[in-house]
Design a protein around this motif. Structure first.
Motif, PDB file in Angstrom:
ATOM      1  N   GLU A  19      34.895  71.230  94.518  1.00  0.00           N
ATOM      2  CA  GLU A  19      34.672  70.876  93.106  1.00  0.00           C
ATOM      3  C   GLU A  19      34.775  69.367  92.890  1.00  0.00           C
ATOM      4  O   GLU A  19      34.100  68.796  92.030  1.00  0.00           O
ATOM      5  CB  GLU A  19      35.694  71.600  92.221  1.00  0.00           C
ATOM      6  N   LEU A  20      35.607  68.703  93.702  1.00  0.00           N
ATOM      7  CA  LEU A  20      35.760  67.258  93.608  1.00  0.00           C
ATOM      8  C   LEU A  20      34.529  66.550  94.177  1.00  0.00           C
ATOM      9  O   LEU A  20      34.032  65.571  93.608  1.00  0.00           O
ATOM     10  CB  LEU A  20      37.027  66.839  94.358  1.00  0.00           C
ATOM     11  N   GLU A  21      34.029  67.053  95.277  1.00  0.00           N
ATOM     12  CA  GLU A  21      32.807  66.488  95.845  1.00  0.00           C
ATOM     13  C   GLU A  21      31.609  66.707  94.921  1.00  0.00           C
ATOM     14  O   GLU A  21      30.718  65.865  94.843  1.00  0.00           O
ATOM     15  CB  GLU A  21      32.543  67.088  97.219  1.00  0.00           C
ATOM     16  N   LYS A  22      31.617  67.824  94.203  1.00  0.00           N
ATOM     17  CA  LYS A  22      30.535  68.108  93.249  1.00  0.00           C
ATOM     18  C   LYS A  22      30.532  67.090  92.113  1.00  0.00           C
ATOM     19  O   LYS A  22      29.470  66.654  91.651  1.00  0.00           O
ATOM     20  CB  LYS A  22      30.685  69.524  92.705  1.00  0.00           C
ATOM     21  N   VAL A  23      31.723  66.698  91.672  1.00  0.00           N
ATOM     22  CA  VAL A  23      31.807  65.655  90.637  1.00  0.00           C
ATOM     23  C   VAL A  23      31.147  64.380  91.127  1.00  0.00           C
ATOM     24  O   VAL A  23      30.350  63.751  90.415  1.00  0.00           O
ATOM     25  CB  VAL A  23      33.285  65.385  90.249  1.00  0.00           C
ATOM     26  N   ARG A  24      31.466  63.971  92.358  1.00  0.00           N
ATOM     27  CA  ARG A  24      30.865  62.757  92.920  1.00  0.00           C
ATOM     28  C   ARG A  24      29.355  62.877  93.002  1.00  0.00           C
ATOM     29  O   ARG A  24      28.613  61.952  92.633  1.00  0.00           O
ATOM     30  CB  ARG A  24      31.444  62.486  94.309  1.00  0.00           C
ATOM     31  N   ASP A  25      28.870  64.010  93.484  1.00  0.00           N
ATOM     32  CA  ASP A  25      27.442  64.162  93.734  1.00  0.00           C
ATOM     33  C   ASP A  25      26.635  64.403  92.458  1.00  0.00           C
ATOM     34  O   ASP A  25      25.441  64.110  92.421  1.00  0.00           O
ATOM     35  CB  ASP A  25      27.205  65.306  94.721  1.00  0.00           C
ATOM     36  N   ASP A  27      28.013  63.972  88.614  1.00  0.00           N
ATOM     37  CA  ASP A  27      28.290  63.090  87.480  1.00  0.00           C
ATOM     38  C   ASP A  27      28.859  61.731  87.876  1.00  0.00           C
ATOM     39  O   ASP A  27      28.649  60.744  87.180  1.00  0.00           O
ATOM     40  CB  ASP A  27      29.264  63.769  86.504  1.00  0.00           C
ATOM     41  N   GLY A  28      29.643  61.694  88.939  1.00  0.00           N
ATOM     42  CA  GLY A  28      30.260  60.445  89.363  1.00  0.00           C
ATOM     43  C   GLY A  28      31.570  60.141  88.672  1.00  0.00           C
ATOM     44  O   GLY A  28      32.543  59.730  89.298  1.00  0.00           O
ATOM     45  N   VAL A  29      31.607  60.350  87.353  1.00  0.00           N
ATOM     46  CA  VAL A  29      32.827  60.132  86.559  1.00  0.00           C
ATOM     47  C   VAL A  29      33.026  61.355  85.670  1.00  0.00           C
ATOM     48  O   VAL A  29      32.071  61.853  85.063  1.00  0.00           O
ATOM     49  CB  VAL A  29      32.720  58.866  85.678  1.00  0.00           C
ATOM     50  N   VAL A  30      34.262  61.840  85.608  1.00  0.00           N
ATOM     51  CA  VAL A  30      34.546  63.013  84.785  1.00  0.00           C
ATOM     52  C   VAL A  30      35.930  62.865  84.148  1.00  0.00           C
ATOM     53  O   VAL A  30      36.816  62.228  84.723  1.00  0.00           O
ATOM     54  CB  VAL A  30      34.476  64.302  85.641  1.00  0.00           C
ATOM     55  N   GLN A  31      36.093  63.430  82.954  1.00  0.00           N
ATOM     56  CA  GLN A  31      37.402  63.417  82.301  1.00  0.00           C
ATOM     57  C   GLN A  31      38.301  64.462  82.951  1.00  0.00           C
ATOM     58  O   GLN A  31      37.883  65.588  83.208  1.00  0.00           O
ATOM     59  CB  GLN A  31      37.273  63.718  80.809  1.00  0.00           C
ATOM     60  N   VAL A  32      39.559  64.057  83.213  1.00  0.00           N
ATOM     61  CA  VAL A  32      40.526  64.953  83.849  1.00  0.00           C
ATOM     62  C   VAL A  32      41.893  64.761  83.193  1.00  0.00           C
ATOM     63  O   VAL A  32      42.120  63.810  82.443  1.00  0.00           O
ATOM     64  CB  VAL A  32      40.671  64.651  85.369  1.00  0.00           C
ATOM     65  N   GLN A  33      42.777  65.691  83.525  1.00  0.00           N
ATOM     66  CA  GLN A  33      44.178  65.548  83.139  1.00  0.00           C
ATOM     67  C   GLN A  33      44.931  64.889  84.293  1.00  0.00           C
ATOM     68  O   GLN A  33      44.774  65.290  85.442  1.00  0.00           O
ATOM     69  CB  GLN A  33      44.812  66.918  82.847  1.00  0.00           C
ATOM     70  N   THR A  34      45.723  63.879  84.002  1.00  0.00           N
ATOM     71  CA  THR A  34      46.545  63.251  85.037  1.00  0.00           C
ATOM     72  C   THR A  34      47.708  64.177  85.368  1.00  0.00           C
ATOM     73  O   THR A  34      47.966  65.148  84.645  1.00  0.00           O
ATOM     74  CB  THR A  34      47.095  61.899  84.553  1.00  0.00           C
ATOM     75  N   PRO A  35      48.443  63.901  86.462  1.00  0.00           N
ATOM     76  CA  PRO A  35      49.619  64.725  86.786  1.00  0.00           C
ATOM     77  C   PRO A  35      50.651  64.742  85.669  1.00  0.00           C
ATOM     78  O   PRO A  35      51.503  65.619  85.622  1.00  0.00           O
ATOM     79  CB  PRO A  35      50.183  64.050  88.043  1.00  0.00           C
ATOM     80  N   PHE A  36      50.577  63.756  84.760  1.00  0.00           N
ATOM     81  CA  PHE A  36      51.550  63.690  83.661  1.00  0.00           C
ATOM     82  C   PHE A  36      51.000  64.257  82.364  1.00  0.00           C
ATOM     83  O   PHE A  36      51.591  64.101  81.299  1.00  0.00           O
ATOM     84  CB  PHE A  36      51.986  62.235  83.438  1.00  0.00           C
ATOM     85  N   GLY A  37      49.820  64.900  82.444  1.00  0.00           N
ATOM     86  CA  GLY A  37      49.280  65.543  81.262  1.00  0.00           C
ATOM     87  C   GLY A  37      48.447  64.659  80.361  1.00  0.00           C
ATOM     88  O   GLY A  37      47.996  65.091  79.297  1.00  0.00           O
ATOM     89  N   GLN A  38      48.216  63.414  80.755  1.00  0.00           N
ATOM     90  CA  GLN A  38      47.371  62.532  79.950  1.00  0.00           C
ATOM     91  C   GLN A  38      45.908  62.736  80.324  1.00  0.00           C
ATOM     92  O   GLN A  38      45.583  63.280  81.373  1.00  0.00           O
ATOM     93  CB  GLN A  38      47.765  61.066  80.206  1.00  0.00           C
ATOM     94  N   THR A  44      34.669  58.704  91.233  1.00  0.00           N
ATOM     95  CA  THR A  44      34.612  59.383  92.530  1.00  0.00           C
ATOM     96  C   THR A  44      33.664  58.748  93.548  1.00  0.00           C
ATOM     97  O   THR A  44      33.727  59.086  94.725  1.00  0.00           O
ATOM     98  CB  THR A  44      34.177  60.850  92.348  1.00  0.00           C
ATOM     99  N   ARG A  45      32.760  57.853  93.115  1.00  0.00           N
ATOM    100  CA  ARG A  45      31.779  57.297  94.044  1.00  0.00           C
ATOM    101  C   ARG A  45      32.261  55.975  94.632  1.00  0.00           C
ATOM    102  O   ARG A  45      32.970  55.210  93.975  1.00  0.00           O
ATOM    103  CB  ARG A  45      30.436  57.090  93.327  1.00  0.00           C
ATOM    104  N   PHE A  46      31.832  55.721  95.862  1.00  0.00           N
ATOM    105  CA  PHE A  46      32.291  54.539  96.588  1.00  0.00           C
ATOM    106  C   PHE A  46      32.035  53.249  95.803  1.00  0.00           C
ATOM    107  O   PHE A  46      32.946  52.434  95.595  1.00  0.00           O
ATOM    108  CB  PHE A  46      31.602  54.469  97.954  1.00  0.00           C
ATOM    109  N   ALA A  47      30.809  53.040  95.362  1.00  0.00           N
ATOM    110  CA  ALA A  47      30.463  51.784  94.686  1.00  0.00           C
ATOM    111  C   ALA A  47      31.249  51.613  93.396  1.00  0.00           C
ATOM    112  O   ALA A  47      31.698  50.505  93.070  1.00  0.00           O
ATOM    113  CB  ALA A  47      28.961  51.734  94.414  1.00  0.00           C
TER     114      ALA A  47
END
Length: 397
Positions: A19-25, A27-38, A44-47
């Motif tokens: 699922e993480l590789e799918k984000v890279r391939d 959208d490249g950037v996606v909204q997520v929750q941090t480990p602290f809930g923020q 996700t892309r190299f460049a």
């Protein structure tokens, strides 16, 4: 209660989760929750990751640090003391001031002078492993002791205290623990280092703390000294130990490449670089905060937003390297982001590289028949740890 693993920490063995590789391939950037809930934006892309790392003016470490829940329950004075000296939480020019004091201790020339001692430490750990006898846990008897002893000697930390500081770092980096326990671990780490800094100030030795006191005592506060030492102690043993353990397992699963590392000295340095890229044990580099509206992967991220950086997906981006999913130590994989990039590029990279360059071939030559003790068992990965690796690795020979 099971804690949900944040998206950026999800793995499938050695690889980022699908699922993480799918984000890279996709959208490249996606909204997520941090480990602290923020809420944050995962890049996700190299460049794009490289762009963020190379632009501290638009992507601030310092502003992101102010949101850390590790200091949320503390007074402003307590929080300031806890942050002091933490290089990953500074922007230039303050970051540059502190880093400049440390840079001479991590030059390639200085590392060469340290190399004979690292060889001794590696051989001593291998002697210990041999005495224990097979089967034995490589993590406990080799991967963890080698970098722990090296960083102890470099900083002037008593190696007899290793159980204390290893336990502290394990709690601090375990994202499954309640935030109160992790905050307490961070405070314990600084309290421990505070005693060593006081000792160095009273009687500076020939180690790094002694050097900082002697040469920069008037330019650096006690709290900054404590913070620098606390960061170096954790970073100096956690990262390299997990590379030694996980890297050994990766080579055991690729016996042709293991043989090259064992038998061909010219292949060792390229192997280290490729393992760093392929394993990418740091899930995400220190978060940043945007200081203005920015565009990444065709998406606008507003000012004042958190940005997380996925190292595993960036280092396996096909736009960076051909056949990124393959472990191929013959290519060397220069330019990877395992040590970051830009002003926050890992200060200890020359030391980590040297420990691996010495450690991997020495282990494989000493035990040419090295093998996983129970091939049917699932590897014991450190799933919830901020630094990916193995809890244990039982080997025979």
């Amino acid at each position: 209660m099971t804690v949900e693993l944040p998206v950026h920490m999800r793995r499938d063995g050695f690889s980022p989760a699908a699922e993480l590789e799918k984000v890279r391939d996709d959208d490249g950037v996606v909204q997520v929750q941090t480990p602290f809930g923020q809420t944050g934006h995962l890049v996700t892309r190299f460049a794009d990751v490289r762009t963020v790392l190379g632009d501290p003016a638009r992507f601030s470490n310092e502003r992101a640090r102010a949101l850390s829940p590790l200091t949320a329950q503390l007074s402003e004075q307590e929080a300031a003391r806890l942050r002091a000296g933490g290089l990953l939480g500074y922007d230039p020019p303050e970051h540059s001031r502190l880093r400049k004091m440390l840079t001479p201790e991590f030059t390639v020339r200085r590392m060469r002078r340290l190399e004979p001692r690292v060889v001794e430490i590696v051989e001593s750990a291998l002697d210990d492993l041999e005495r224990v006898g097979a089967p034995a846990d490589l993590v406990a008897h080799f991967a963890l002791p080698v970098p722990s002893l090296v960083i102890c000697e470099l900083l002037g930390v008593p190696y007899s205290d290793r159980e204390e500081f290893q336990g502290i770092s394990a709690r601090l980096l375990d994202t499954s623990l309640p935030i109160e326990q992790r905050t307490a671990a961070q405070q314990a780490n600084r309290a421990y280092m505070g005693t060593l800094v006081a000792r160095a100030q009273a009687e500076p030795g020939e180690d790094m703390l002694g050097m900082l006191v002697r040469e920069h005592g008037h330019d650096i506060t006690t709290d900054e000294l404590v913070g620098i030492a606390a960061l170096l102690l954790i970073a100096g043993h956690e990262t390299t130990s997990n590379m030694l353990g996980l890297g050994t397992l990766a080579l055991l699963q690729n016996p042709d490449q293991l043989a090259l590392v064992r038998d061909d000295p010219a292949m060792v340095e390229p192997a280290v670089e490729e393992l760093l890229r392929w394993l990418s044990i740091v899930h995400s580099l220190a978060p940043r905060m945007t200081t203005e509206d920015v565009e990444l992967a065709g998406r606008t991220i507003p000012a004042g937003e958190l940005v997380l950086l996925s190292v595993p997906t960036a280092n396996r981006d096909a736009s960076f390297i051909d056949a990124p999913e393959q472990l191929d130590i013959t290519r060397g994989a220069g330019g990877h982001l395992a040590f970051g990039h830009g002003v926050h590029h890992c200060l200890g990279a020359p030391l980590a590289r040297m420990e691996m360059r010495i450690g991997f071939p020495a282990l494989l030559r000493r035990f040419p028949d090295l093998a996983v003790a129970d091939p049917a068992a699932q590897p014991d990965f450190r799933t919830y740890n901020a630094v990916y690796g193995l809890q244990t690795l039982e080997l025979t020979w």
